[in-house]
Design an enzyme around this catalytic site. Structure first.
Site, short mmCIF file in Angstrom:
data_model
loop_
_atom_site.label_atom_id
_atom_site.label_comp_id
_atom_site.label_asym_id
_atom_site.label_seq_id
_atom_site.Cartn_x
_atom_site.Cartn_y
_atom_site.Cartn_z
N LYS A 175 49.12 44.41 37.71
CA LYS A 175 50.37 43.69 37.39
C LYS A 175 50.69 43.75 35.90
CE LYS A 175 52.61 41.20 39.66
NZ LYS A 175 53.93 41.51 40.28
N LYS A 231 35.14 44.94 47.21
CA LYS A 231 35.46 46.36 47.01
C LYS A 231 36.34 46.91 48.14
CE LYS A 231 33.18 46.98 43.11
NZ LYS A 231 33.90 46.99 41.83
N ILE A 290 23.70 55.05 40.62
CA ILE A 290 23.82 55.63 39.27
C ILE A 290 22.75 54.99 38.38
CG2 ILE A 290 25.34 56.04 37.29
CD1 ILE A 290 26.37 57.35 39.88
N ILE A 302 29.13 52.15 33.36
CA ILE A 302 29.92 53.28 33.83
C ILE A 302 31.29 53.33 33.14
CG2 ILE A 302 31.24 54.03 35.87
CD1 ILE A 302 28.84 53.30 37.60
N ASP A 326 39.33 37.94 30.17
CA ASP A 326 38.70 37.75 31.47
C ASP A 326 39.72 38.20 32.51
OD1 ASP A 326 37.78 36.71 33.94
OD2 ASP A 326 36.73 35.07 32.92
N SER A 345 35.05 51.37 42.62
CA SER A 345 34.65 50.65 43.83
C SER A 345 33.16 50.88 44.08
CB SER A 345 35.52 51.12 44.99
OG SER A 345 35.26 50.38 46.15
#
Ligand code: COA
Length: 294
Positions: free
Chosen positions: A142, A177, A206, A36, A82, A159
């Site tokens: 951040k 989530k 999806i 996605i 990562d 999410s």
């Protein structure tokens, strides 16, 4: 009547939105090497943005970046990182600024998922997914916030709808989530006065994604499941990309702190993806009905 008779069309964003909508803008997308997030990046680039895509697997990222650049004529920078490592994200943000000079849009999309019941999920496995999804989202925010403030840009967090109810085998992702949704809301409230927006896209089922390969029913059961979606079909990655283009555009200037569910209306029917209670009582016999891996 077959579901295909009323299925909604899948459209490409370029059929609806201006070509140069994001000309001069820069997207920073975690998880952009596949699925996605890669499709969202493609759409943003097709509308004029350059992009940095982040992930753990450099080979896949590099191949995806080349494909996206070739497809769109814009620049795509692959950056190995990562999301569990704040320093790796800070370095990636610095490299993005070095290359493009700005970050306008951020997609927090890196995620981990597999099917496991609480009785079979180790403490470390639970922590691992929270670290990737929830802490990874926070670390990404951040690392990018000063840059996004500077451009009065926007965030989209990817999410799910799993945590709106109890979804078996998904306790780790559901908890992770829920934290992502809450984080986005606070970001929207705190950063709104600085000109920054933050929204969540919650994709439903999806097709052609790793998540659905694992979670969706297969074969006839899968077709029956898709026929139950009010829009008459499974989701397409472009459905999510189109929502991202809208949410990043100025047309969504007054939309912030929201969770936008993109699921063809599936959530309102509240059907279970896994056969219930068979999948919980007898996973082995239910196994053939859904994902190959359990
Ligand atoms: N079922 C149960 N536990 C699992 C699991 C599964 N299918 N896959 C991983 N775990 C557990 C591991 O056993 C380990 O726990 P332990 O130390 O108690 O044994 C813990 O999760 C961490 O796994 P590990 O593989 O060491 O972590 P990682 O950081 O290398 O990778 C993931 C974590 C989630 C990314 C990895 O499991 C993965 O590659 N998943 C599939 C790809 C994916 O998630 N794609 C995104 C789709 S949305």
């Amino acid at each position: 009547m077959s579901s295909q008779a009323y299925a909604t069309p899948v459209v490409d964003s370029t059929a609806v939105f201006k070509d140069n909508l994001f000309a001069g803008k820069v997207l920073f997308c975690t998880g952009g090497g596949s699925g996605i997030c890669k499709e969202m990046t493609r759409a943003m680039m097709r509308h004029g943005a350059n992009a940095a895509i982040l992930g753990r697997k450099l080979d896949r990222l590099t191949a995806s970046a080349e494909e996206l650049s070739k497809d769109t004529g814009k620049v795509c920078l692959p950056l190995q990182a990562d999301v569990r490592q704040p320093k790796a994200l800070q370095d990636a943000a610095a490299k993005t600024i070095e290359k493009f000079g700005r970050i306008d849009f951020v997609i927090c999309g890196a995620a981990g998922n597999f099917l496991a019941p609480i009785s079979g999920l180790s403490e470390n496995a639970f922590r691992t997914v929270l670290e990737i999804d929830s802490l990874g989202t926070y670390n990404t925010i951040k690392a990018t916030l000063p840059h996004v403030r500077a451009t009065k840009g926007a965030y989209i967090h990817v999410s799910a709808t799993l945590h709106y109810r109890g979804t078996p085998y998904q306790v780790h992702v559901s908890a992770a989530k829920a934290a992502v949704d809450a984080t986005s809301a606070v970001l929207a409230v705190e950063e709104g006065p600085h000109g920054v927006r933050s929204n969540v896209i919650a994709p439903g089922p999806i097709g052609g994604t790793e998540g659905m390969d694992r979670l969706a029913a297969q074969g006839d059961a899968g077709r029956r499941q898709a026929a139950l979606i009010p829009a008459g079909r499974m989701g397409d990655k472009r459905d999510i990309a189109n929502a991202a283009v809208f949410l990043f555009s100025d047309a969504a200037a007054f939309v912030t702190g929201q969770v936008v569910v993109v699921d063809g209306g599936n959530e309102h029917l509240r059907t279970t993806q896994l056969p219930y209670p068979e999948a919980v009582l007898d996973p082995q016999s239910a196994r053939g009905l859904f994902a190959a891996r359990l």
